[in-house]
Scaffold this motif. Structure first.
Motif, PDB file in Angstrom:
ATOM      1  N   ASP A  37     -34.419   8.427 135.042  1.00 26.26           N
ATOM      2  CA  ASP A  37     -34.371   8.070 133.947  1.00 26.26           C
ATOM      3  C   ASP A  37     -32.997   7.589 133.337  1.00 26.26           C
ATOM      4  O   ASP A  37     -33.256   6.725 132.404  1.00 26.26           O
ATOM      5  CB  ASP A  37     -34.389   9.683 132.918  1.00 26.26           C
ATOM      6  N   ALA A  38     -31.912   7.857 133.756  1.00 27.63           N
ATOM      7  CA  ALA A  38     -30.963   6.986 133.278  1.00 27.63           C
ATOM      8  C   ALA A  38     -30.914   5.644 133.746  1.00 27.63           C
ATOM      9  O   ALA A  38     -30.536   4.795 133.068  1.00 27.63           O
ATOM     10  CB  ALA A  38     -29.540   7.684 134.098  1.00 27.63           C
ATOM     11  N   ALA A  39     -31.531   5.165 134.860  1.00 23.75           N
ATOM     12  CA  ALA A  39     -31.748   3.937 135.088  1.00 23.75           C
ATOM     13  C   ALA A  39     -32.660   3.072 134.442  1.00 23.75           C
ATOM     14  O   ALA A  39     -32.510   1.944 133.795  1.00 23.75           O
ATOM     15  CB  ALA A  39     -32.341   3.676 136.685  1.00 23.75           C
ATOM     16  N   VAL A  40     -33.647   4.139 133.909  1.00 27.19           N
ATOM     17  CA  VAL A  40     -34.494   3.214 132.876  1.00 27.19           C
ATOM     18  C   VAL A  40     -34.162   3.150 131.651  1.00 27.19           C
ATOM     19  O   VAL A  40     -34.014   2.130 130.648  1.00 27.19           O
ATOM     20  CB  VAL A  40     -35.752   4.285 132.699  1.00 27.19           C
ATOM     21  N   GLN A  41     -33.129   4.135 131.198  1.00 28.80           N
ATOM     22  CA  GLN A  41     -32.442   3.728 129.968  1.00 28.80           C
ATOM     23  C   GLN A  41     -31.146   2.754 129.955  1.00 28.80           C
ATOM     24  O   GLN A  41     -31.249   2.103 128.863  1.00 28.80           O
ATOM     25  CB  GLN A  41     -31.658   5.469 129.680  1.00 28.80           C
ATOM     26  N   LYS A  42     -30.960   2.591 131.026  1.00 28.87           N
ATOM     27  CA  LYS A  42     -29.710   1.456 131.125  1.00 28.87           C
ATOM     28  C   LYS A  42     -30.671   0.192 130.796  1.00 28.87           C
ATOM     29  O   LYS A  42     -30.289  -0.845 130.387  1.00 28.87           O
ATOM     30  CB  LYS A  42     -29.389   1.276 132.460  1.00 28.87           C
ATOM     31  N   LYS A  43     -31.735  -0.142 131.609  1.00 27.32           N
ATOM     32  CA  LYS A  43     -32.798  -1.060 131.559  1.00 27.32           C
ATOM     33  C   LYS A  43     -32.998  -1.586 130.127  1.00 27.32           C
ATOM     34  O   LYS A  43     -33.125  -2.697 129.615  1.00 27.32           O
ATOM     35  CB  LYS A  43     -33.815  -1.108 132.629  1.00 27.32           C
ATOM     36  N   ILE A  44     -33.510  -0.172 129.537  1.00 24.81           N
ATOM     37  CA  ILE A  44     -33.940  -0.569 128.070  1.00 24.81           C
ATOM     38  C   ILE A  44     -32.603  -0.831 127.220  1.00 24.81           C
ATOM     39  O   ILE A  44     -33.042  -1.747 126.406  1.00 24.81           O
ATOM     40  CB  ILE A  44     -34.301   0.912 127.418  1.00 24.81           C
ATOM     41  N   ALA A  45     -31.491  -0.578 127.294  1.00 23.94           N
ATOM     42  CA  ALA A  45     -30.420  -0.829 126.736  1.00 23.94           C
ATOM     43  C   ALA A  45     -30.100  -2.098 126.880  1.00 23.94           C
ATOM     44  O   ALA A  45     -29.474  -3.028 125.881  1.00 23.94           O
ATOM     45  CB  ALA A  45     -29.217   0.071 127.241  1.00 23.94           C
ATOM     46  N   THR A  46     -30.176  -2.827 128.136  1.00 24.62           N
ATOM     47  CA  THR A  46     -29.931  -4.171 128.222  1.00 24.62           C
ATOM     48  C   THR A  46     -31.038  -5.082 128.184  1.00 24.62           C
ATOM     49  O   THR A  46     -31.223  -6.104 128.398  1.00 24.62           O
ATOM     50  CB  THR A  46     -29.532  -4.325 129.852  1.00 24.62           C
ATOM     51  N   GLY A  47     -32.322  -4.378 127.591  1.00 22.60           N
ATOM     52  CA  GLY A  47     -33.439  -5.206 127.279  1.00 22.60           C
ATOM     53  C   GLY A  47     -34.375  -5.721 128.337  1.00 22.60           C
ATOM     54  O   GLY A  47     -35.180  -6.604 127.972  1.00 22.60           O
ATOM     55  N   LYS A  48     -34.200  -5.105 129.651  1.00 25.58           N
ATOM     56  CA  LYS A  48     -34.832  -5.294 130.656  1.00 25.58           C
ATOM     57  C   LYS A  48     -36.339  -4.897 130.671  1.00 25.58           C
ATOM     58  O   LYS A  48     -37.143  -5.253 131.417  1.00 25.58           O
ATOM     59  CB  LYS A  48     -34.373  -5.086 132.074  1.00 25.58           C
TER      60      LYS A  48
END
Length: 129
Positions: A37-48
């Motif tokens: 979940d944290a990895a997904v949130q990081k990707k969302i934050a970076t727009g990936k």
């Protein structure tokens, strides 16, 4: 007597060991899920990750889309019932008299429920009347 006690102690020990391993496994699953979940949130934050895919995930258990689909399909179904065909036609005639802003609001609500991809194409088709 001592053999029975040893056997019971062995069974109890195995049961406790099994419970400890089960608890550890459940904890590991929770940790891995939190990491994912944290990895997904990081990707969302970076727009990936596309916002739409994230929203689709968020509405997995929602009944709103199914309700909107039923409402959307209802006139298409009712028109095949001879006694209701005229009411469906009259209903669409009345909908066509609603204020333009309300028609667009209704369109946006339905299109956002099903996803906004292609909404611009539908809007341009609407203007070609």
């Amino acid at each position: 007597m001592m053999n029975i006690f040893s056997a019971v102690a062995g069974i109890a020990g195995n049961w406790v060991d099994g419970k400890v391993q089960e608890t550890k496994a459940k904890a590991e699953v929770k940790v891995e899920k939190a990491k994912a979940d944290a990895a997904v949130q990081k990707k969302i934050a970076t727009g990936k990750i596309d916002w739409e895919a994230n929203m689709a995930d968020a509405t997995k258990g929602s009944w709103k889309d199914e309700f909107a689909l039923v409402v959307l399909m209802l006139p298409a179904i009712l028109v095949f019932i001879p006694s209701l065909t005229q009411q469906v036609r009259e209903g669409f005639a009345v909908l066509d008299t609603l204020p333009q802003w309300y028609q667009y609001l209704l369109f946006l609500a339905v299109s956002s429920s099903f996803g906004i991809k292609g909404a611009d194409k539908l809007m341009s088709m609407r203007g070609k009347k």
